[in-house]
Design an enzyme around this catalytic site. Structure first.
Site, PDB file in Angstrom:
ATOM      1  N   CYS A   2       0.030  -7.756  -2.147  1.00 11.50           N
ATOM      2  CA  CYS A   2      -0.737  -8.757  -2.895  1.00 11.50           C
ATOM      3  C   CYS A   2      -2.280  -8.730  -2.549  1.00 11.50           C
ATOM      4  O   CYS A   2      -2.527  -8.336  -1.437  1.00 11.50           O
ATOM      5  CB  CYS A   2      -0.446 -10.163  -2.658  1.00 11.50           C
ATOM      6  SG  CYS A   2       1.392 -10.377  -3.160  1.00 11.50           S
ATOM      7  N   LYS A 596       5.501  10.422  -7.744  1.00 13.93           N
ATOM      8  CA  LYS A 596       6.185   9.425  -6.917  1.00 13.93           C
ATOM      9  C   LYS A 596       7.482   8.888  -7.200  1.00 13.93           C
ATOM     10  O   LYS A 596       8.334   8.341  -6.398  1.00 13.93           O
ATOM     11  CB  LYS A 596       5.011   8.286  -6.828  1.00 13.93           C
ATOM     12  CG  LYS A 596       5.239   6.961  -5.842  1.00 13.93           C
ATOM     13  CD  LYS A 596       4.966   7.402  -4.417  1.00 13.93           C
ATOM     14  CE  LYS A 596       5.377   6.656  -3.335  1.00 13.93           C
ATOM     15  NZ  LYS A 596       5.513   7.127  -2.010  1.00 13.93           N
TER      16      LYS A 596
END
Ligand code: M6R
Length: 601
Positions: A2, A596
């Site tokens: 975050c 990814k």
């Protein structure tokens, strides 16, 4: 992970906060929000999804005011929804809070607050903080006292920032989660990372654990939790805005390798009680007590699964790992198995297909993943999160170590009947010490030197036995993926059954030899076999055998419990791969032909 931004000053807070959130995007997130003090109220806007979605939500009537906080969320407790996005508020409209980290005692705090009538509207651990603050305010405390009292009650890792309806001051505190103050001519800033406010100021003050920050428009104060003043120095950062996402590292991969100690602490946080040998993993009720475990996974996650399966077998629980793309070709009998998908992204098509196949045949399923709310997490009966934070480099590094540690915890959790409590406590202590040991490897590694020496070789081989075989496979995968050079991993004992024909003085062999058990001693014999064919040998070792007498170079490991040494060896191999790729000028974060998240079978 975050991201946090806070501001008090002369500018429009919404503009500062949105700029900050855009600068924090590189960290990865699944929802975002801001709270701005407008008059005596807090205007909170938050949305699941990207920052553009949040921008749409504020475009027409942006909150006006010059004090506020903002957040990009990477879910840990509860899926990415509007309600779970930060900032979080209580129910009295007094305070809005953003938080990075994990509140370990949120369950008991929530019960306590609910018992006095407080209503919660999210699944997050964070929401206990604004309720606690409001509870103290309702009891007559000032915003500052209420903030301090609330911080005093929470346990875990946090950078927490609060803005109040009735005070033009922002408060913040930290424990085990970064927080930095920005000192500007037009106000003061708070952020989890410098890039969030770098467009406005390059004057920074790093906040330490146990400190509380009070941010005013024209000044800031740092105090201890007891209110004693702390002298801080203002530093100038000379970062290029372009590179700030990498926090000064040349590549995301290198940054993520160095984030491993933090990621591991986060992974372990609140889950281990090494005193009574207990492991607590939330949300696993649905998996019951299976009599065996089948892992399905791809690539790096498969190597983590191999280690996980071995750990379960060591504890007497039958377990096997199968490549997800092979699972459906000849699926093993389900019996009473728990079929566990190990997938960082939670979106790998092969792994999802294997899990669906198993589910279709009646298996209970578990997702071990990094992404809350991912397809694997949603489709399985239960999800266990590895809490590594977002990984941007295509090569899996910190997610591999966090997967292995999570699977080690799962092994302890499933083995409720382990008779030898002393051994369990020893293994849990080893996990607790692992973050510091990884840090030591990162600090002392000679990997760059070794890379200089062997770059340009014809092929690279990686060998090991048992858990170190999985590390050899993973070392070779990472090496191939980012260097574009030919590398292969083998079980050390298999060399003489074929691959030895490839070994020459142009093929360095990296060998993992840890401890001094039979497996280690036999691997030393395999080292002698390759040495006799003139291959340069690099031993990754804790020095418990005489392997150093037969090799050309050593990548040393600190003394550690046998169960964690393979992860330390893997850290050395990550660094070797990185430095070789760097010397070759490869596109390290985005290697050619690879993605990814692989969403096709
Ligand atoms: O997201 P997943 O863990 O399911 O991904 C599986 C593989 O694609 C992945 O581990 C890949 O092998 C790594 N990027 C290699 O570093």
């Amino acid at each position: 992970m975050c991201g946090i931004i806070g501001y008090v000053g002369e500018r429009e807070a919404t503009q500062v906060l949105m700029t900050g959130l855009n600068q924090l995007e590189y960290r990865g997130y699944d929802s975002a929000g801001i709270a701005v003090r407008t008059g005596g109220n807090l205007d909170v806007r938050k949305r699941a999804g990207d920052i553009e979605t949040l921008e749409d939500a504020i475009e027409e009537n942006a909150p006006t005011g010059s004090t506020g906080i903002g957040h990009t969320r990477w879910s840990t407790h509860g899926p990415p929804t509007d309600a779970n996005a930060h900032p979080h508020t209580g129910e009295d409209g007094e305070v809005a809070v953003v938080h990075n980290g994990i509140i370990e005692n949120y369950g008991s705090l929530k019960e306590e607050l609910q018992a006095v009538g407080r209503t919660f509207t999210s699944d997050t651990d964070t929401e206990v903080i604004p309720h606690l603050i409001e509870q103290f305010i309702a009891g007559g405390a000032s915003p500052e006292r209420a903030f301090r009292e609330a911080v005093d009650r929470i346990e875990g890792s946090y950078a927490v920032v609060a803005t109040f309806a009735n005070s033009d001051v922002v408060f913040a505190a930290r424990n085990d989660s970064p927080l930095v103050v920005g000192v500007g001519g037009d106000g003061h800033y708070l952020a989890s990372d410098v890039p969030a406010f770098l467009e406005f100021t390059d004057q920074v003050v790093y906040v330490d654990d146990g400190e509380v920050v009070t941010l005013h428009s024209d000044r800031f104060e740092v105090t201890t939790t007891d209110g004693l003043p702390v002298e801080k120095s203002v530093e100038t950062v000379d970062w290029d805005v372009e590179d700030t996402g990498k926090s000064g590292f040349a590549h995301y991969m290198l940054k993520e390798i160095h984030e491993q100690p933090t990621a591991l602490r986060q992974c372990l946080s609140g889950r281990v009680n090494e005193l009574d040998g207990q492991v607590e993993l939330d949300g696993l009720e649905a998996i019951g007590q299976p009599s065996q475990v089948q892992f399905v996974a791809c690539g790096t996650s498969y190597h983590a699964a191999l280690l996980g399966a071995q750990r379960l077998r060591d504890k007497g629980i039958p377990a096997r790992a199968t490549l997800a793309s092979e699972y459906a070709v000849s699926p093993p009998p389900i019996d009473d198995s728990l079929v566990t998908g190990v997938t960082q992204s939670g979106e790998t098509a092969d792994t999802l297909a294997a899990l669906r196949e198993a589910r279709g045949r009646g298996a209970r399923t578990l997702a071990v993943t990094n992404v809350v709310g991912s397809t694997a997490a949603r489709e399985c009966d239960a999800a266990l999160y590895i809490r590594a934070g977002p990984e941007i480099g295509v090569a899996a590094t910190k997610t591999f170590t966090s997967q292995v540690v999570t699977l080690s915890l799962l092994a302890e959790y499933l083995d409720a009947g382990d008779a030898d409590g002393a051994l369990v406590r020893e293994r849990l202590r080893a996990l607790r010490d692992l973050p510091d040991l990884v840090q030591r490897v990162l600090d002392d590694s000679r990997a760059e030197e070794i890379a200089d020496e062997y770059v340009g070789s014809e092929s690279y081989f990686f060998i090991g036995r048992g858990p170190n075989r999985s590390v050899a496979l993973e070392g070779a995968l990472t090496f191939t993926e980012i260097t574009y050079e030919h590398a292969e991993g083998f079980a050390a004992g298999e060399l003489k059954h074929g691959p030895l024909a490839l070994v020459t003085d142009e093929t360095p062999v990296f060998t993992m030899v840890t401890g001094n058990d039979e497996a280690a001693r036999k691997t030393v014999s395999n080292v002698k076999e390759v040495e006799a064919r003139d291959a340069p040998v690099v031993a990754v070792t804790d020095g418990k055998t005489d392997v150093e007498d037969y090799v050309d170079d050593v990548l040393a490991l600190p003394g550690a419990h046998p169960s964690v040494l393979p992860l330390l060896a893997n850290t050395q191999l990550q660094l070797v791969a990185y430095h070789v790729a760097n010397q070759l000028g490869r596109s390290i974060d985005k290697p050619r032909n690879l993605a990814k998240s692989v969403t096709v079978e």
